[in-house]
Motif scaffolding. Structure first.
Motif, PDB file in Angstrom:
ATOM      1  N   VAL A   7       0.856  -1.192   0.000  1.00  0.00           N
ATOM      2  CA  VAL A   7       0.000   0.000   0.000  1.00  0.00           C
ATOM      3  C   VAL A   7       0.890   1.239   0.000  1.00  0.00           C
ATOM      4  O   VAL A   7       1.814   1.350   0.810  1.00  0.00           O
ATOM      5  CB  VAL A   7      -0.922   0.002   1.245  1.00  0.00           C
ATOM      6  CG1 VAL A   7      -1.713   1.300   1.331  1.00  0.00           C
ATOM      7  CG2 VAL A   7      -1.860  -1.201   1.213  1.00  0.00           C
ATOM      8  N   VAL A   8       0.617   2.161  -0.927  1.00  0.00           N
ATOM      9  CA  VAL A   8       1.380   3.422  -0.974  1.00  0.00           C
ATOM     10  C   VAL A   8       0.411   4.589  -0.830  1.00  0.00           C
ATOM     11  O   VAL A   8      -0.499   4.752  -1.649  1.00  0.00           O
ATOM     12  CB  VAL A   8       2.187   3.538  -2.298  1.00  0.00           C
ATOM     13  CG1 VAL A   8       2.903   4.881  -2.370  1.00  0.00           C
ATOM     14  CG2 VAL A   8       3.187   2.395  -2.425  1.00  0.00           C
ATOM     15  N   PHE A   9       0.586   5.385   0.229  1.00  0.00           N
ATOM     16  CA  PHE A   9      -0.296   6.537   0.466  1.00  0.00           C
ATOM     17  C   PHE A   9       0.169   7.764  -0.340  1.00  0.00           C
ATOM     18  O   PHE A   9       1.301   7.811  -0.822  1.00  0.00           O
ATOM     19  CB  PHE A   9      -0.300   6.910   1.953  1.00  0.00           C
ATOM     20  CG  PHE A   9      -0.926   5.883   2.843  1.00  0.00           C
ATOM     21  CD1 PHE A   9      -2.177   5.348   2.551  1.00  0.00           C
ATOM     22  CD2 PHE A   9      -0.281   5.449   3.997  1.00  0.00           C
ATOM     23  CE1 PHE A   9      -2.768   4.404   3.390  1.00  0.00           C
ATOM     24  CE2 PHE A   9      -0.865   4.511   4.838  1.00  0.00           C
ATOM     25  CZ  PHE A   9      -2.108   3.983   4.532  1.00  0.00           C
ATOM     26  N   GLY A  10      -0.732   8.753  -0.353  1.00  0.00           N
ATOM     27  CA  GLY A  10      -0.486   9.962  -1.136  1.00  0.00           C
ATOM     28  C   GLY A  10       0.687  10.814  -0.678  1.00  0.00           C
ATOM     29  O   GLY A  10       1.114  11.729  -1.387  1.00  0.00           O
ATOM     30  N   ASP A  11       1.235  10.532   0.501  1.00  0.00           N
ATOM     31  CA  ASP A  11       2.427  11.273   0.926  1.00  0.00           C
ATOM     32  C   ASP A  11       3.645  10.346   0.961  1.00  0.00           C
ATOM     33  O   ASP A  11       4.616  10.624   1.645  1.00  0.00           O
ATOM     34  CB  ASP A  11       2.204  11.936   2.301  1.00  0.00           C
ATOM     35  CG  ASP A  11       1.826  10.943   3.372  1.00  0.00           C
ATOM     36  OD1 ASP A  11       1.604   9.756   3.045  1.00  0.00           O
ATOM     37  OD2 ASP A  11       1.756  11.335   4.556  1.00  0.00           O
ATOM     38  N   GLN A  12       3.563   9.256   0.187  1.00  0.00           N
ATOM     39  CA  GLN A  12       4.681   8.287   0.178  1.00  0.00           C
ATOM     40  C   GLN A  12       5.170   8.061  -1.254  1.00  0.00           C
ATOM     41  O   GLN A  12       5.513   6.933  -1.628  1.00  0.00           O
ATOM     42  CB  GLN A  12       4.214   6.966   0.793  1.00  0.00           C
ATOM     43  CG  GLN A  12       3.764   7.116   2.247  1.00  0.00           C
ATOM     44  CD  GLN A  12       3.377   5.804   2.888  1.00  0.00           C
ATOM     45  OE1 GLN A  12       2.958   4.874   2.211  1.00  0.00           O
ATOM     46  NE2 GLN A  12       3.508   5.731   4.210  1.00  0.00           N
ATOM     47  N   LEU A  13       5.190   9.133  -2.040  1.00  0.00           N
ATOM     48  CA  LEU A  13       5.428   8.966  -3.479  1.00  0.00           C
ATOM     49  C   LEU A  13       6.915   8.980  -3.835  1.00  0.00           C
ATOM     50  O   LEU A  13       7.363   9.740  -4.690  1.00  0.00           O
ATOM     51  CB  LEU A  13       4.661  10.059  -4.248  1.00  0.00           C
ATOM     52  CG  LEU A  13       3.168  10.167  -3.860  1.00  0.00           C
ATOM     53  CD1 LEU A  13       2.487  11.302  -4.608  1.00  0.00           C
ATOM     54  CD2 LEU A  13       2.434   8.853  -4.125  1.00  0.00           C
ATOM     55  N   SER A  14       7.671   8.142  -3.159  1.00  0.00           N
ATOM     56  CA  SER A  14       9.113   8.021  -3.430  1.00  0.00           C
ATOM     57  C   SER A  14       9.352   6.582  -3.864  1.00  0.00           C
ATOM     58  O   SER A  14       8.936   5.663  -3.155  1.00  0.00           O
ATOM     59  CB  SER A  14       9.932   8.270  -2.167  1.00  0.00           C
ATOM     60  OG  SER A  14       9.403   9.340  -1.427  1.00  0.00           O
ATOM     61  N   GLN A  15      10.045   6.416  -4.979  1.00  0.00           N
ATOM     62  CA  GLN A  15      10.223   5.046  -5.449  1.00  0.00           C
ATOM     63  C   GLN A  15      11.077   4.217  -4.491  1.00  0.00           C
ATOM     64  O   GLN A  15      11.013   2.999  -4.477  1.00  0.00           O
ATOM     65  CB  GLN A  15      10.799   5.024  -6.860  1.00  0.00           C
ATOM     66  CG  GLN A  15      10.487   3.675  -7.463  1.00  0.00           C
ATOM     67  CD  GLN A  15      10.593   3.610  -8.949  1.00  0.00           C
ATOM     68  OE1 GLN A  15      10.437   4.619  -9.648  1.00  0.00           O
ATOM     69  NE2 GLN A  15      10.868   2.426  -9.453  1.00  0.00           N
ATOM     70  N   ASN A  16      11.854   4.934  -3.673  1.00  0.00           N
ATOM     71  CA  ASN A  16      12.720   4.260  -2.712  1.00  0.00           C
ATOM     72  C   ASN A  16      12.017   3.999  -1.371  1.00  0.00           C
ATOM     73  O   ASN A  16      12.658   3.623  -0.389  1.00  0.00           O
ATOM     74  CB  ASN A  16      13.953   5.155  -2.499  1.00  0.00           C
ATOM     75  CG  ASN A  16      15.031   4.433  -1.742  1.00  0.00           C
ATOM     76  OD1 ASN A  16      15.187   3.216  -1.873  1.00  0.00           O
ATOM     77  ND2 ASN A  16      15.751   5.160  -0.901  1.00  0.00           N
ATOM     78  N   ILE A  17      10.697   4.180  -1.329  1.00  0.00           N
ATOM     79  CA  ILE A  17       9.954   4.027  -0.065  1.00  0.00           C
ATOM     80  C   ILE A  17      10.128   2.582   0.451  1.00  0.00           C
ATOM     81  O   ILE A  17      10.197   1.648  -0.349  1.00  0.00           O
ATOM     82  CB  ILE A  17       8.456   4.395  -0.281  1.00  0.00           C
ATOM     83  CG1 ILE A  17       7.712   4.570   1.031  1.00  0.00           C
ATOM     84  CG2 ILE A  17       7.715   3.378  -1.146  1.00  0.00           C
ATOM     85  CD1 ILE A  17       7.743   5.959   1.549  1.00  0.00           C
ATOM     86  N   THR A  18      10.190   2.402   1.763  1.00  0.00           N
ATOM     87  CA  THR A  18      10.536   1.072   2.306  1.00  0.00           C
ATOM     88  C   THR A  18       9.540  -0.022   1.896  1.00  0.00           C
ATOM     89  O   THR A  18       9.930  -1.168   1.729  1.00  0.00           O
ATOM     90  CB  THR A  18      10.649   1.111   3.849  1.00  0.00           C
ATOM     91  OG1 THR A  18       9.528   1.811   4.374  1.00  0.00           O
ATOM     92  CG2 THR A  18      11.922   1.794   4.292  1.00  0.00           C
ATOM     93  N   SER A  19       8.270   0.331   1.709  1.00  0.00           N
ATOM     94  CA  SER A  19       7.283  -0.699   1.340  1.00  0.00           C
ATOM     95  C   SER A  19       7.569  -1.301  -0.038  1.00  0.00           C
ATOM     96  O   SER A  19       7.115  -2.398  -0.344  1.00  0.00           O
ATOM     97  CB  SER A  19       5.873  -0.109   1.363  1.00  0.00           C
ATOM     98  OG  SER A  19       5.816   1.016   0.527  1.00  0.00           O
ATOM     99  N   LEU A  20       8.306  -0.593  -0.883  1.00  0.00           N
ATOM    100  CA  LEU A  20       8.568  -1.093  -2.248  1.00  0.00           C
ATOM    101  C   LEU A  20       9.995  -1.612  -2.422  1.00  0.00           C
ATOM    102  O   LEU A  20      10.384  -2.016  -3.521  1.00  0.00           O
ATOM    103  CB  LEU A  20       8.334   0.031  -3.280  1.00  0.00           C
ATOM    104  CG  LEU A  20       6.932   0.639  -3.335  1.00  0.00           C
ATOM    105  CD1 LEU A  20       6.841   1.659  -4.464  1.00  0.00           C
ATOM    106  CD2 LEU A  20       5.881  -0.450  -3.537  1.00  0.00           C
ATOM    107  N   ARG A  21      10.758  -1.595  -1.311  1.00  0.00           N
ATOM    108  CA  ARG A  21      12.196  -1.854  -1.472  1.00  0.00           C
ATOM    109  C   ARG A  21      12.509  -3.264  -1.969  1.00  0.00           C
ATOM    110  O   ARG A  21      13.416  -3.451  -2.754  1.00  0.00           O
ATOM    111  CB  ARG A  21      12.921  -1.556  -0.165  1.00  0.00           C
ATOM    112  CG  ARG A  21      14.322  -1.109  -0.462  1.00  0.00           C
ATOM    113  CD  ARG A  21      14.896  -0.216   0.564  1.00  0.00           C
ATOM    114  NE  ARG A  21      14.362   1.111   0.651  1.00  0.00           N
ATOM    115  CZ  ARG A  21      14.587   1.907   1.679  1.00  0.00           C
ATOM    116  NH1 ARG A  21      15.281   1.478   2.712  1.00  0.00           N
ATOM    117  NH2 ARG A  21      14.101   3.115   1.702  1.00  0.00           N
TER     118      ARG A  21
END
Ligand code: FAD
Ligand code: DLZ
Ligand code: SF4
Length: 506
Positions: A7-21
């Motif tokens: 899940v990626v929220f509207g203030d987590q729009l970084s491709q390097n975000i930990t949920s997508l690592r």
């Protein structure tokens, strides 16, 4: 069957975000949701809604282009809450696990904590490591200190991340903080300030503008012209423009205010930082690369990001949920209607409010010393002030807005964040801006008709809260003046304040 649903929220729009690592393109899926409750928990500025939806849609399209599988629910046919939409999507995707990076807001964290029980699927919540300081690290620091002062925290961050530190481990230039050199007024014949970069809306943004016009026409603020960056690439262009043209002069004029100069030398990057289009480390690296720059500008700017921004986030997670209930002065007045309409004869307020209506932006000193200062000395209830700040600025998210409002501006926390309330009279505003020369009120007049409301409200604030503040050593001068004040003058201050406050509450 999906392995991980990220899940990626509207203030987590970084491709390097930990949920997508550790994302695996074959087995995993991403879920992004535009949902009703996020748009209505406050009366968000229309430009803020366009920024968030357009940036979310761009982010999702970019991921899809790279071969990621993204489920994206748009506001037109979405659910009320993140939880409802997630339940709906889990029925289809049947994930084995849900991964979501630690959210920015306490409210959303409470919602996430219920997911495992509702969905009967394991939930993993990795830290948001886009910040320099983790929530745990801040906790440890806070536990080791009697007072949670920004300056001590900032020095620790400078040392730990080796920012502006010389070969002997000392602060570059000899001092940790150049704040005293950052307080210049903009002179009359100041050269033209370079314009900030404005970004032309593309097809995706234009579609969002149409959606927002249809669905959110009653929300606060002007929608067009819309000029924000909505992609990482465009936000980087804004960062580069700031570093090239305005960073050098950021320091000296950091506290200045001027009519017709909305942005002065500020970076106007907070909205991109807060939704993930820029990362703080990237911004610090970029400014440190700039050659031949004065120490007061570079240190002044670094302090805002590595110091204030990180410290504010730490305070938020350290003190929530109690912090949002604080009201040290027991302030109860209602927020005047002119905060929403901009219709007031106080020229300083009118300027800041109309600029907020137009652009969902005001720089720090306008927020703190004009609209914030007024709400403090007019005794407005912190919850109402908070709701206003959370609605009207494009960069407003509770983790950063709340400590700035309750702590820095209103002293509602009784001194966790600041050492004294930032109350100021018209004299300060006149010194730091050119607002007063075009105002109906007379800044030099202390009482009676046409006297500047900031003047009597300032003294009224200290008279009203004398018991709570008189022992504060930083307010020694204020209270020694009060001691010398005649009863007659005190009465006049109270009468003028009462009359004005009753006028604005109608
Ligand atoms: P610049 O002046 O160029 O500063 C550079 C960066 O430093 C900003 O982009 C921001 O990321 C950071 N920064 C500076 N001051 C602060 C601060 N006090 N707290 C946290 N970060 C800081 N900032 C928000 O991002 N969101 C908010 O909702 C918010 N609400 C505020 C409410 C009040 C009452 C006050 C007094 C301040 C608030 N601030 C908030 C802090 C600050 O005013 C904004 O970060 C700043 O005005 C954004 O403009 P800029 O990007 O041009 O900042
Ligand atoms: C501010 C906002 C708005 C208006 N809408 C959404 C949305 O529809 N979907 C979403 O994921 N995020 C939105 N946001 C930002 C959220 O409020 C933000 O994700 C939370 O603050 C997370 O803690
Ligand atoms: Fe603001 Fe007072 Fe100056 Fe008018 S005179 S602009 S109200 S400070």
């Amino acid at each position: 069957m999906t392995e991980n649903l990220c899940v990626v929220f509207g203030d987590q729009l970084s491709q390097n975000i930990t949920s997508l690592r550790n994302f695996r393109k074959k087995q995993d899926k991403i879920l992004m949701m535009e949902v009703v409750n996020e748009t209505t928990y406050v009366n968000h500025h229309k430009k803020k809604l366009v920024l968030i939806f357009s940036a979310m849609r761009h982010f999702s399209e970019n991921l899809k282009k790279q071969g990621y599988s993204v489920i994206y629910s748009k506001i037109n046919n979405s659910s009320n809450t993140f939880t409802e939409e997630l339940i709906k999507q889990c029925k289809v995707t049947k994930p084995k696990k849900i991964i979501v990076t630690h959210p920015g807001e306490y409210r959303v964290l409470q919602e996430i904590k219920k997911w495992e029980k509702i969905l009967k699927i394991p939930i993993s919540v990795p830290d948001d490591d886009r910040f320099f300081c983790s929530i745990d690290e801040f906790e440890k620091w806070a536990d080791s200190k009697k007072e949670l002062k920004m300056e001590t925290f900032y020095q620790m961050m400078r040392k730990k991340h080796h920012v502006l530190i010389d070969e002997n481990g000392k602060p570059k230039g000899g001092k940790w903080n150049y704040d005293v050199k950052n307080r210049k007024r903009l002179p009359k014949n100041h050269p033209k300030i370079p314009n900030i970069l404005e970004h032309k809306p593309d097809k995706i943004t234009n579609q969002v503008i149409t959606d927002v016009k249809k669905k959110f026409s009653k929300h606060f603020g002007k929608l067009e012209p819309f000029w924000f960056a909505t992609t990482h690439e465009d936000a980087v262009k804004s960062l580069n423009e700031f570093v090239k043209n305005r960073l050098e002069t950021f320091g000296p004029y950091e506290d200045a205010m001027a009519q017709n100069e909305k942005f002065l030398y500020h970076s106007v990057l907070s909205m991109y930082l807060n939704i993930g289009l820029l990362e703080p480390k990237q911004v610090i690296d970029k400014v440190l690369q700039k050659k031949n720059i004065s120490i007061e500008s570079i240190e002044g700017f670094v302090r805002q990001i590595l110091g204030w921004r990180e410290y504010i986030r730490g305070i938020y997670w350290h003190t929530m949920p109690k912090y949002s209930e604080t009201n040290y002065f027991n302030a109860k007045n209602n927020l005047p209607k002119f905060y929403w309409t901009g219709k007031t004869e106080m020229n300083c307020m009118k300027n800041c409010l109309n600029q907020t209506i137009d652009d969902a932006y005001a720089h720090h000193i306008q927020r703190l010393m004009i609209t914030g200062n007024f709400s403090l000395i007019a005794g407005i209830e912190p919850k109402q002030v908070c709701e206003w700040y959370l609605s009207v600025y494009a960069d407003a998210f509770e983790w950063v807005e709340l400590p700035n409002t309750h702590g820095m501006t209103l002293y509602a926390d009784g001194g966790i964040l600041g050492t004294k309330p930032y109350a100021a009279s018209g004299n300060y505003i006149n010194k730091m801006s050119d607002y007063c020369k075009d105002c109906k009120y007379d800044v030099k007049k202390k009482e009676g008709d046409n006297s500047c409301p900031f003047n009597y409200l300032y003294w009224n604030f200290f008279l009203t809260n004398e018991k709570k503040l008189e022992k504060n050593p930083r307010l020694w001068t204020v209270f020694s003046n009060i001691k010398k004040m005649s009863q007659e003058r005190k009465k006049a201050i109270k009468n003028d304040s009462k009359k004005f406050l009753s006028q604005i509450s109608n």
